[in-house]
Motif scaffolding. Structure first.
Motif, PDB file in Angstrom:
ATOM      1  N   ALA A  19     -10.340  51.969 -75.869  1.00  0.00           N
ATOM      2  CA  ALA A  19     -10.071  51.081 -74.616  1.00  0.00           C
ATOM      3  C   ALA A  19      -9.005  51.824 -73.609  1.00  0.00           C
ATOM      4  N   CYS A  23     -10.369  48.678 -68.422  1.00  0.00           N
ATOM      5  CA  CYS A  23     -11.660  48.378 -69.199  1.00  0.00           C
ATOM      6  C   CYS A  23     -11.984  47.089 -69.355  1.00  0.00           C
ATOM      7  N   LEU A  25     -13.098  43.856 -70.803  1.00  0.00           N
ATOM      8  CA  LEU A  25     -12.683  43.169 -72.027  1.00  0.00           C
ATOM      9  C   LEU A  25     -13.630  43.073 -72.888  1.00  0.00           C
ATOM     10  N   SER A  61      -7.002  44.927 -69.643  1.00  0.00           N
ATOM     11  CA  SER A  61      -8.228  44.860 -69.322  1.00  0.00           C
ATOM     12  C   SER A  61      -8.524  44.534 -67.863  1.00  0.00           C
ATOM     13  N   GLY A  84     -15.827  50.020 -68.082  1.00  0.00           N
ATOM     14  CA  GLY A  84     -14.781  49.774 -67.227  1.00  0.00           C
ATOM     15  C   GLY A  84     -15.191  50.072 -65.594  1.00  0.00           C
TER      16      GLY A  84
END
Length: 325
Positions: A19, A23, A25, A61, A84
């Motif tokens: 992550a 990014c 989620l 996120s 992302g």
């Protein structure tokens, strides 16, 4: 003298999901939930799941939800990179992350990405010569930026050797279920799918561009309900006179308005629905003659001709390649 037998616990399979700031989620939590459910359903912790990030700690996120992570380091058995948008460019440019990926990915049993996570792996040179998937909206950009890889703009997820890549967002769940099936069998993967109340487990070859979903998204009344009826009555005559009558339009007006709404002629659209349904039925091992009747293609010969024209292979070959376990 009685010998003592010691049963050693099954070694855990370590999964890292990468992550980073910004990014997506669900690219992280979707696959993570699948692997967590596999541990519950399998009766023991088969997977050791770790969320990692370049700097460790909390990463925010794309929707503002923070994810706790461990700083990159160590060797995973399976590595997945989340997609992302907000932080993707900065993540691709990190030298420390690139060095780590190039160190661990070749040693991993499997590695891959969800959605635009493919850009991170491609920037590290780990996808050269591979066929990969990413979200349909980013396929052209990925192919243009990294010409050494082959982008499959259609499939939900692609497996090329040890590299697993998915189209994006919910397709990460589909790919994670396929990974669980490879490790623990179809029964466990199917149990998780039922637990998640999924409508169906989607195979990787299924297109990102479902004609039914596209039509439901773009078609206006009265075609939305008509298309639902078509899907439920593929074995019935679905010619222009029949469909126009159900829509309450003249044949000429129906043909024009339906083509404008869906981007396809009625005949082309109906054939797409029938072939997609046939493809699903083939994985269940039904006789080709039975499938032809169920989807309204009347005969194995007609099904074979249409199927090969669209998918480039005979229905019998497709069935052997994708027969459900």
């Amino acid at each position: 003298m009685t010998k003592k037998v010691y049963f050693l616990p099954m070694p855990k399979h370590r999964i890292f999901i990468l992550a980073y700031e910004g990014c997506q989620l669900l690219d992280v939590t979707g696959p993570a939930a699948v692997f967590g459910a596999a541990n519950e359903g399998h009766g023991q912790d088969f997977y050791d799941l770790v969320i990692v990030s370049p700097g460790g700690g909390a990463v925010t996120s794309n929707c503002g939800v923070a994810i706790q992570s461990r700083k990159i380091g160590g060797q995973p058995d399976t590595l997945l990179v989340a997609g992302g948008s907000l932080g993707l460019k900065a993540t691709m440019a990190r030298d420390d992350l690139r060095r780590w990926l190039c160190s661990v990915a070749p040693k991993a049993r499997r590695f891959g990405s969800v959605c635009t996570g493919a850009f991170v792996l491609a920037a590290a040179g780990l996808l050269d010569g591979k066929r990969v998937a990413t979200h349909w909206a980013h396929c052209e950009r990925l192919a243009r930026k990294f010409p050494a890889l082959e982008v499959d703009a259609d499939s939900l997820y692609v497996v090329d050797g040890k590299v697993w890549t998915s189209a994006g967002v919910t397709t990460g769940i589909d790919m994670a279920l396929a990974l669980v099936e490879e490790d623990l069998g179809a029964a466990t993967a199917n149990l998780i799918a039922r637990h998640f109340v999924l409508y169906a487990r989607r195979p990787g070859y299924q297109s990102q561009f479902s004609p039914l979903l596209q039509a439901q998204t773009t078609a206006e009344a009265p075609f939305g309900k008509l298309i639902d009826w078509m899907q439920e009555n593929l074995d019935q005559p679905l010619d222009v006179p029949t469909l126009a009558a159900r829509a309450g339009l003249t044949e000429r007006s129906f043909y024009r308005k339906f083509t404008e709404a869906t981007g396809k002629t009625p005949a082309h659209f109906v054939e797409g629905l029938r072939l997609d349904a046939a493809r699903t039925l083939l994985t269940r091992g039904l006789p080709i003659k039975t499938i032809a009747g169920k989807v309204g293609l009347t005969s194995p010969a007609r099904l074979g001709q249409a199927f090969e024209r669209r998918f480039g292979m005979a229905p019998s070959l497709f069935r052997e390649m994708h027969r459900a376990a």
